[in-house]
Design a protein around this motif. Structure first.
Motif, PDB file in Angstrom:
ATOM      1  N   GLY A 250      11.543 -35.274 -38.282  1.00 21.82           N
ATOM      2  CA  GLY A 250      10.658 -36.421 -38.194  1.00 21.82           C
ATOM      3  C   GLY A 250       9.724 -36.397 -37.016  1.00 21.82           C
ATOM      4  O   GLY A 250       8.830 -37.243 -36.919  1.00 21.82           O
ATOM      5  N   ALA A 251       9.903 -35.433 -36.106  1.00 18.81           N
ATOM      6  CA  ALA A 251       9.012 -35.294 -34.955  1.00 18.81           C
ATOM      7  C   ALA A 251       8.317 -33.943 -35.025  1.00 18.81           C
ATOM      8  O   ALA A 251       8.917 -32.955 -35.448  1.00 18.81           O
ATOM      9  CB  ALA A 251       9.792 -35.406 -33.652  1.00 18.81           C
ATOM     10  N   PRO A 252       7.045 -33.867 -34.626  1.00 18.98           N
ATOM     11  CA  PRO A 252       6.336 -32.588 -34.662  1.00 18.98           C
ATOM     12  C   PRO A 252       7.039 -31.547 -33.792  1.00 18.98           C
ATOM     13  O   PRO A 252       7.621 -31.880 -32.750  1.00 18.98           O
ATOM     14  CB  PRO A 252       4.952 -32.934 -34.098  1.00 18.98           C
ATOM     15  CG  PRO A 252       4.829 -34.411 -34.246  1.00 18.98           C
ATOM     16  CD  PRO A 252       6.201 -34.962 -34.131  1.00 18.98           C
ATOM     17  N   LEU A 253       6.983 -30.299 -34.225  1.00 20.33           N
ATOM     18  CA  LEU A 253       7.544 -29.203 -33.442  1.00 20.33           C
ATOM     19  C   LEU A 253       6.551 -28.839 -32.345  1.00 20.33           C
ATOM     20  O   LEU A 253       5.444 -28.396 -32.630  1.00 20.33           O
ATOM     21  CB  LEU A 253       7.822 -27.999 -34.344  1.00 20.33           C
ATOM     22  CG  LEU A 253       8.554 -26.822 -33.686  1.00 20.33           C
ATOM     23  CD1 LEU A 253       9.946 -27.243 -33.237  1.00 20.33           C
ATOM     24  CD2 LEU A 253       8.637 -25.656 -34.657  1.00 20.33           C
ATOM     25  N   LEU A 268      10.106 -39.356 -31.230  1.00 22.56           N
ATOM     26  CA  LEU A 268      10.715 -40.100 -32.325  1.00 22.56           C
ATOM     27  C   LEU A 268      11.319 -41.416 -31.856  1.00 22.56           C
ATOM     28  O   LEU A 268      11.316 -42.407 -32.593  1.00 22.56           O
ATOM     29  CB  LEU A 268      11.816 -39.246 -32.973  1.00 22.56           C
ATOM     30  CG  LEU A 268      12.351 -39.684 -34.331  1.00 22.56           C
ATOM     31  CD1 LEU A 268      11.260 -39.605 -35.390  1.00 22.56           C
ATOM     32  CD2 LEU A 268      13.543 -38.817 -34.726  1.00 22.56           C
ATOM     33  N   ALA A 269      11.820 -41.439 -30.609  1.00 21.36           N
ATOM     34  CA  ALA A 269      12.552 -42.625 -30.158  1.00 21.36           C
ATOM     35  C   ALA A 269      12.254 -43.015 -28.722  1.00 21.36           C
ATOM     36  O   ALA A 269      12.968 -43.839 -28.160  1.00 21.36           O
ATOM     37  CB  ALA A 269      14.059 -42.385 -30.315  1.00 21.36           C
ATOM     38  N   ASP A 322      14.835 -51.544 -37.533  1.00 20.98           N
ATOM     39  CA  ASP A 322      15.380 -50.560 -38.467  1.00 20.98           C
ATOM     40  C   ASP A 322      14.810 -49.171 -38.198  1.00 20.98           C
ATOM     41  O   ASP A 322      15.545 -48.181 -38.121  1.00 20.98           O
ATOM     42  CB  ASP A 322      15.070 -50.963 -39.911  1.00 20.98           C
ATOM     43  CG  ASP A 322      15.816 -52.212 -40.348  1.00 20.98           C
ATOM     44  OD1 ASP A 322      16.854 -52.532 -39.729  1.00 20.98           O
ATOM     45  OD2 ASP A 322      15.353 -52.868 -41.305  1.00 20.98           O
ATOM     46  N   LEU A 323      13.492 -49.082 -38.065  1.00 20.92           N
ATOM     47  CA  LEU A 323      12.834 -47.787 -37.875  1.00 20.92           C
ATOM     48  C   LEU A 323      13.215 -47.167 -36.533  1.00 20.92           C
ATOM     49  O   LEU A 323      13.466 -45.961 -36.443  1.00 20.92           O
ATOM     50  CB  LEU A 323      11.320 -47.948 -37.977  1.00 20.92           C
ATOM     51  CG  LEU A 323      10.777 -48.338 -39.357  1.00 20.92           C
ATOM     52  CD1 LEU A 323       9.285 -48.660 -39.272  1.00 20.92           C
ATOM     53  CD2 LEU A 323      11.016 -47.213 -40.355  1.00 20.92           C
ATOM     54  N   PHE A 324      13.244 -47.989 -35.504  1.00 24.89           N
ATOM     55  CA  PHE A 324      13.573 -47.469 -34.187  1.00 24.89           C
ATOM     56  C   PHE A 324      15.036 -47.022 -34.138  1.00 24.89           C
ATOM     57  O   PHE A 324      15.353 -45.986 -33.551  1.00 24.89           O
ATOM     58  CB  PHE A 324      13.306 -48.536 -33.133  1.00 24.89           C
ATOM     59  CG  PHE A 324      13.317 -48.018 -31.723  1.00 24.89           C
ATOM     60  CD1 PHE A 324      12.493 -46.969 -31.345  1.00 24.89           C
ATOM     61  CD2 PHE A 324      14.155 -48.578 -30.772  1.00 24.89           C
ATOM     62  CE1 PHE A 324      12.491 -46.487 -30.042  1.00 24.89           C
ATOM     63  CE2 PHE A 324      14.164 -48.104 -29.466  1.00 24.89           C
ATOM     64  CZ  PHE A 324      13.332 -47.063 -29.103  1.00 24.89           C
ATOM     65  N   GLY A 327      15.343 -43.645 -35.660  1.00 22.59           N
ATOM     66  CA  GLY A 327      14.893 -42.604 -34.746  1.00 22.59           C
ATOM     67  C   GLY A 327      15.942 -42.265 -33.706  1.00 22.59           C
ATOM     68  O   GLY A 327      16.211 -41.087 -33.428  1.00 22.59           O
ATOM     69  N   ILE A 328      16.558 -43.280 -33.106  1.00 22.49           N
ATOM     70  CA  ILE A 328      17.596 -43.038 -32.104  1.00 22.49           C
ATOM     71  C   ILE A 328      18.792 -42.326 -32.736  1.00 22.49           C
ATOM     72  O   ILE A 328      19.317 -41.349 -32.187  1.00 22.49           O
ATOM     73  CB  ILE A 328      18.039 -44.369 -31.462  1.00 22.49           C
ATOM     74  CG1 ILE A 328      16.899 -44.961 -30.639  1.00 22.49           C
ATOM     75  CG2 ILE A 328      19.272 -44.160 -30.590  1.00 22.49           C
ATOM     76  CD1 ILE A 328      17.195 -46.351 -30.097  1.00 22.49           C
TER      77      ILE A 328
END
Length: 407
Positions: A250-253, A268-269, A322-324, A327-328
């Motif tokens: 979910g996070a760019p490399l 992401l978080a 919810d979204l955060f 991510g965590i």
């Protein structure tokens, strides 16, 4: 062989002395009779012990306890002035310093603002912050037995350079540690700021009694501390716990993450994510554009979201939680797959702002994403936890030295 060996009367006396001092630290002032009962020593031996510690300047008579048959019992406590330590919490914008006596009581504190300071003045900044706290305590610099300095990142044990903290100006000189050691008259130790938060939680807060735990810190940056068998795990270069750089789904490399100081779990978080999520959800832009740093804006958003969730509201704020939380939990799932900790402590201003609604959502998500299911608990040391951890770290070594009566 010359010198003291285990089992000799001197060593046994020293062990009893230390046991009594630790009890006084834990319980506060105690009578001779109470010390004898808690240590298992006879009354004559307890009396000799107290006389010995009083003569050494380690305990003092603090008063008497009344209300019992017979003469009032004399109470004894640790001599708070037997030693003092200092801790420093360093960020790019300020240095906060504090002094504590040997009982752990903070007796002086000082904050030095550093924005715009020249990068080559770090030694002077440290000295000014320390001297401010020492003066506030009514002491002199020579009264301080040890200093522990907490910074983002970690000093590489091989090169002496600060790594993983490119945003901290002036702290990357290869000779900085030598310059500080030459300038300050007492032993100086350095520790990662998140590791110090873990020390504070382990000794005073939510992680008491736990030998294996992970602490996730979310404030100006995203980081972790790893405690295994009761000890901090720092890694080969001191970089264990720099999970902001952890590649996650979910996070760019991002390549060369230490140079760009971004990428992975942080994207992401980290605190900066909340503003983006808020805009995508159509949350009041005035709240998002409010003055303050990323983590201050994030804390406001999460506090409002937690309030909405507790009130049973629908809409963008609970969705933000919810979204955060997802991510965590995504990053924590990778960490728990390797470490399998008993407990995860959630700490830092951003996570704290989300309160129980955020903690519960993270725990629920993690239970679905991770094979193991550690218990998630909120951090309890919320006032200057880095600074408190620095003082606690300094006290451990200082007490070992000052309370050693075998010499």
């Amino acid at each position: 062989m010359a010198g003291t060996t285990p089992g000799t009367p001197r060593v046994l006396r020293a062990m009893n002395d230390r046991a009594a001092l630790d009890l006084l630290l834990e319980h506060g002032p105690l009578s001779r009779t109470r010390i004898g009962k808690l240590t298992g020593l006879s009354k004559p031996t307890a009396s000799q012990l107290l006389a010995r510690l009083e003569a050494a300047g380690l305990v003092v008579a603090t008063g008497t306890v009344a209300g019992r048959p017979g003469p009032n019992a004399q109470l004894y406590g640790v001599n708070a002035r037997a030693a003092h330590v200092a801790g420093l919490d360093v960020t790019a914008r300020r240095i906060v310093a504090a002094v504590a006596d040997v009982t752990g009581q903070t007796v002086g504190e000082f904050e030095l603002r550093t924005p715009g300071r020249r990068a080559d003045s770090v030694v002077r900044q440290v000295a000014d912050a320390l001297d401010g706290a020492v003066k506030d305590a009514g002491l002199t610099r020579s009264d301080v037995h040890r200093v522990v300095i907490g910074t983002p990142g970690a000093f590489d044990p091989g090169t002496g350079r600060l790594r993983y903290a490119s945003h901290l100006p002036g702290w990357h000189s290869p000779t900085l540690l030598e310059e500080l050691a030459a300038f300050l008259p007492m032993p100086v130790e350095y520790e990662n700021d998140v590791n110090l938060v873990a020390v504070a939680e382990q000794r005073l807060g939510a992680a008491r009694g736990h030998e294996d735990f992970v602490l996730l810190w979310n404030e100006e940056g995203l980081g972790a501390a790893l405690v295994i068998n009761g000890r901090l795990h720092r890694g080969f270069t001191g970089g264990a716990g720099e999970v902001g750089f952890l590649p996650v789904p979910g996070a760019p490399l991002v390549r060369q993450v230490t140079k760009v100081n971004a990428g992975g779990f942080q994207e992401l978080a980290g605190a900066q994510v909340l503003s983006r999520l808020g805009r995508e959800l159509g949350i009041d832009d005035g709240l998002i554009r409010g003055s303050g740093t990323h983590h201050e804006v994030a804390a406001r958003l999460l506090a409002r979201a937690a309030e909405a969730a507790q009130a049973g509201e629908d809409g963008p704020y609970p969705r933000l939680l919810d979204l955060f939380a997802t991510g965590i939990a995504t990053g924590l799932a990778s960490m728990t797959a390797v470490l399998d900790p008993e407990v995860v402590v959630l700490s830092g201003e951003v996570i704290a702002a989300g309160g129980e609604p955020l903690r519960g959502r993270v725990e629920s998500e993690l239970s679905e994403l991770a094979a193991s299911r550690p218990r998630l608990i909120a951090g309890e040391v919320t006032h200057r936890p880095v600074l408190r951890g620095a003082l606690e770290s300094a006290l451990v070594t200082t007490r070992d030295e000052v309370f050693d009566t075998s010499r």
